[in-house]
Design a protein around this motif. Structure first.
Motif, mmCIF file in Angstrom:
data_model
loop_
_atom_site.group_PDB
_atom_site.id
_atom_site.type_symbol
_atom_site.label_atom_id
_atom_site.label_comp_id
_atom_site.label_asym_id
_atom_site.label_seq_id
_atom_site.Cartn_x
_atom_site.Cartn_y
_atom_site.Cartn_z
ATOM 1 N N PHE A 145 0.850 -1.183 0.000
ATOM 2 C CA PHE A 145 0.000 0.000 0.000
ATOM 3 C C PHE A 145 0.886 1.233 0.000
ATOM 4 O O PHE A 145 1.893 1.282 0.697
ATOM 5 C CB PHE A 145 -0.897 0.037 1.241
ATOM 6 C CG PHE A 145 -1.650 1.338 1.380
ATOM 7 C CD1 PHE A 145 -2.772 1.579 0.609
ATOM 8 C CD2 PHE A 145 -1.206 2.313 2.250
ATOM 9 C CE1 PHE A 145 -3.449 2.776 0.713
ATOM 10 C CE2 PHE A 145 -1.884 3.514 2.359
ATOM 11 C CZ PHE A 145 -3.014 3.749 1.593
ATOM 12 N N VAL A 146 0.486 2.205 -0.795
ATOM 13 C CA VAL A 146 1.187 3.487 -0.834
ATOM 14 C C VAL A 146 0.125 4.571 -0.863
ATOM 15 O O VAL A 146 -0.750 4.576 -1.721
ATOM 16 C CB VAL A 146 2.083 3.604 -2.089
ATOM 17 C CG1 VAL A 146 2.726 4.961 -2.159
ATOM 18 C CG2 VAL A 146 3.130 2.509 -2.107
ATOM 19 N N SER A 147 0.212 5.485 0.081
ATOM 20 C CA SER A 147 -0.767 6.568 0.114
ATOM 21 C C SER A 147 -0.450 7.576 -0.984
ATOM 22 O O SER A 147 0.693 7.698 -1.438
ATOM 23 C CB SER A 147 -0.764 7.261 1.483
ATOM 24 O OG SER A 147 0.406 8.040 1.631
ATOM 25 N N ASP A 148 -1.470 8.306 -1.391
ATOM 26 C CA ASP A 148 -1.281 9.348 -2.410
ATOM 27 C C ASP A 148 -0.326 10.424 -1.915
ATOM 28 O O ASP A 148 0.333 11.087 -2.715
ATOM 29 C CB ASP A 148 -2.625 9.984 -2.773
ATOM 30 C CG ASP A 148 -3.518 9.027 -3.541
ATOM 31 O OD1 ASP A 148 -2.989 8.055 -4.116
ATOM 32 O OD2 ASP A 148 -4.745 9.245 -3.556
ATOM 33 N N GLN A 149 -0.243 10.571 -0.628
ATOM 34 C CA GLN A 149 0.599 11.602 -0.022
ATOM 35 C C GLN A 149 2.087 11.362 -0.305
ATOM 36 O O GLN A 149 2.830 12.313 -0.506
ATOM 37 C CB GLN A 149 0.350 11.642 1.487
ATOM 38 C CG GLN A 149 0.983 12.801 2.193
ATOM 39 C CD GLN A 149 0.609 12.816 3.672
ATOM 40 O OE1 GLN A 149 0.093 11.832 4.199
ATOM 41 N NE2 GLN A 149 0.863 13.929 4.322
ATOM 42 N N ILE A 150 2.515 10.103 -0.335
ATOM 43 C CA ILE A 150 3.935 9.838 -0.586
ATOM 44 C C ILE A 150 4.213 9.321 -1.988
ATOM 45 O O ILE A 150 5.365 9.163 -2.374
ATOM 46 C CB ILE A 150 4.529 8.868 0.465
ATOM 47 C CG1 ILE A 150 3.948 7.471 0.326
ATOM 48 C CG2 ILE A 150 4.401 9.418 1.863
ATOM 49 C CD1 ILE A 150 4.725 6.419 1.076
ATOM 50 N N ASN A 151 3.178 9.071 -2.789
ATOM 51 C CA ASN A 151 3.360 8.590 -4.153
ATOM 52 C C ASN A 151 3.789 9.758 -5.038
ATOM 53 O O ASN A 151 3.011 10.667 -5.302
ATOM 54 C CB ASN A 151 2.077 7.959 -4.680
ATOM 55 C CG ASN A 151 2.296 7.243 -5.991
ATOM 56 O OD1 ASN A 151 3.272 7.465 -6.686
ATOM 57 N ND2 ASN A 151 1.366 6.372 -6.328
ATOM 58 N N ILE A 152 5.021 9.726 -5.483
ATOM 59 C CA ILE A 152 5.574 10.819 -6.300
ATOM 60 C C ILE A 152 5.813 10.379 -7.747
ATOM 61 O O ILE A 152 6.579 10.992 -8.472
ATOM 62 C CB ILE A 152 6.865 11.375 -5.672
ATOM 63 C CG1 ILE A 152 7.910 10.268 -5.503
ATOM 64 C CG2 ILE A 152 6.576 12.078 -4.353
ATOM 65 C CD1 ILE A 152 9.274 10.765 -5.063
ATOM 66 N N THR A 153 5.121 9.339 -8.153
ATOM 67 C CA THR A 153 5.289 8.808 -9.509
ATOM 68 C C THR A 153 5.029 9.879 -10.567
ATOM 69 O O THR A 153 5.837 10.063 -11.487
ATOM 70 C CB THR A 153 4.340 7.605 -9.719
ATOM 71 O OG1 THR A 153 4.622 6.618 -8.734
ATOM 72 C CG2 THR A 153 4.491 7.014 -11.096
ATOM 73 N N ASN A 154 3.931 10.600 -10.443
ATOM 74 C CA ASN A 154 3.594 11.619 -11.448
ATOM 75 C C ASN A 154 4.589 12.773 -11.452
ATOM 76 O O ASN A 154 4.872 13.342 -12.512
ATOM 77 C CB ASN A 154 2.167 12.131 -11.234
ATOM 78 C CG ASN A 154 1.140 11.076 -11.605
ATOM 79 O OD1 ASN A 154 1.369 10.254 -12.478
ATOM 80 N ND2 ASN A 154 0.015 11.093 -10.920
ATOM 81 N N LYS A 155 5.139 13.109 -10.302
ATOM 82 C CA LYS A 155 6.171 14.152 -10.250
ATOM 83 C C LYS A 155 7.398 13.729 -11.045
ATOM 84 O O LYS A 155 7.983 14.523 -11.772
ATOM 85 C CB LYS A 155 6.597 14.435 -8.801
ATOM 86 C CG LYS A 155 5.679 15.317 -8.030
ATOM 87 C CD LYS A 155 6.296 15.613 -6.656
ATOM 88 C CE LYS A 155 5.417 16.553 -5.872
ATOM 89 N NZ LYS A 155 6.030 16.909 -4.573
ATOM 90 N N ILE A 156 7.775 12.466 -10.894
ATOM 91 C CA ILE A 156 8.947 11.957 -11.611
ATOM 92 C C ILE A 156 8.678 11.945 -13.118
ATOM 93 O O ILE A 156 9.538 12.338 -13.909
ATOM 94 C CB ILE A 156 9.339 10.552 -11.103
ATOM 95 C CG1 ILE A 156 9.854 10.623 -9.668
ATOM 96 C CG2 ILE A 156 10.365 9.890 -12.009
ATOM 97 C CD1 ILE A 156 11.160 11.399 -9.494
ATOM 98 N N ILE A 157 7.488 11.530 -13.513
ATOM 99 C CA ILE A 157 7.144 11.517 -14.942
ATOM 100 C C ILE A 157 7.222 12.930 -15.506
ATOM 101 O O ILE A 157 7.834 13.153 -16.562
ATOM 102 C CB ILE A 157 5.735 10.910 -15.161
ATOM 103 C CG1 ILE A 157 5.737 9.421 -14.814
ATOM 104 C CG2 ILE A 157 5.272 11.123 -16.607
ATOM 105 C CD1 ILE A 157 4.355 8.790 -14.756
ATOM 106 N N LYS A 158 6.621 13.893 -14.803
ATOM 107 C CA LYS A 158 6.655 15.288 -15.275
ATOM 108 C C LYS A 158 8.079 15.820 -15.340
ATOM 109 O O LYS A 158 8.444 16.528 -16.285
ATOM 110 C CB LYS A 158 5.795 16.159 -14.369
ATOM 111 C CG LYS A 158 4.319 15.933 -14.540
ATOM 112 C CD LYS A 158 3.510 16.740 -13.548
ATOM 113 C CE LYS A 158 2.028 16.368 -13.645
ATOM 114 N NZ LYS A 158 1.241 16.985 -12.577
ATOM 115 N N MET A 159 8.885 15.465 -14.351
ATOM 116 C CA MET A 159 10.267 15.931 -14.338
ATOM 117 C C MET A 159 11.043 15.356 -15.512
ATOM 118 O O MET A 159 11.784 16.077 -16.197
ATOM 119 C CB MET A 159 10.940 15.553 -13.016
ATOM 120 C CG MET A 159 12.377 16.012 -12.913
ATOM 121 S SD MET A 159 13.053 15.678 -11.286
ATOM 122 C CE MET A 159 12.413 17.103 -10.422
ATOM 123 N N ILE A 160 10.895 14.077 -15.766
ATOM 124 C CA ILE A 160 11.598 13.441 -16.885
ATOM 125 C C ILE A 160 11.158 14.066 -18.204
ATOM 126 O O ILE A 160 11.985 14.394 -19.057
ATOM 127 C CB ILE A 160 11.363 11.914 -16.893
ATOM 128 C CG1 ILE A 160 12.057 11.258 -15.695
ATOM 129 C CG2 ILE A 160 11.861 11.285 -18.199
ATOM 130 C CD1 ILE A 160 11.699 9.802 -15.479
#
Length: 169
Positions: A145-160
């Protein structure tokens, strides 16, 4: 016993006095599948290997036709002619197997190289984001389980994606 208890209380007290940990989690599969460079390079890779794939399919179909012809005409030919046909068909099957394995190996190597390149981009972005936003820990492996609060997947995608725009400009 007292020493163990003292260590336990000191250890817990150090966490209470320390700054709050900033933790992030990345779903690497989601990142890979949502990076435009991976999608573009993967399509290019597939198109480069498509002609050989079609050639192998044609060879396979040709072998199947020869087998059917042999079975239909088996009784009408002499035994030496049958032996030659069997030998030719067997050699074609061996060649097909070798070419298929070589093609698959080349494709796998190219896919691995592409994934290594993408992995490098992901790791660079993780380091950049960790430094910019003062993360203490960023995880990227399976999690229950990963809460939305610590899930930074979309930040990494946007950064890349934004870093790739600068590279290709």
């Amino acid at each position: 016993m007292r020493l163990t208890l003292l260590f336990f209380f000191l250890f817990n007290a150090s966490f209470a006095l320390a700054d709050e940990l900033k933790i992030g989690y990345i779903d690497v599969d989601t990142v890979i599948n949502n990076i435009s460079k991976y999608e573009k390079d993967n399509k290019k890779l597939i198109s480069n290997f498509e002609p050989k794939k079609l050639e192998l399919i044609d060879l396979f179909n040709h072998i199947e036709i020869l087998k059917k012809q042999y079975l239909n005409e088996e009784n009408s030919s002499d035994s030496s002619q049958n032996q030659n046909r069997i030998k030719n068909i067997s050699q074609l099957e061996i060649d097909f197997q070798k070419e298929t394995e070589a093609w698959q190996n080349k494709l796998n190597i190219q896919k691995q190289l592409l994934l290594q390149e993408i992995e490098t981009l992901i790791n660079q972005s993780i380091s950049q984001l960790a430094n910019e936003e003062n993360f203490d820990l960023i995880l990227y492996d399976s999690a229950a389980f990963v809460s939305d609060q610590i899930n930074i997947t979309n930040k990494i995608i946007k950064m890349i994606e934004s870093n790739l725009k600068w590279v290709f400009l």
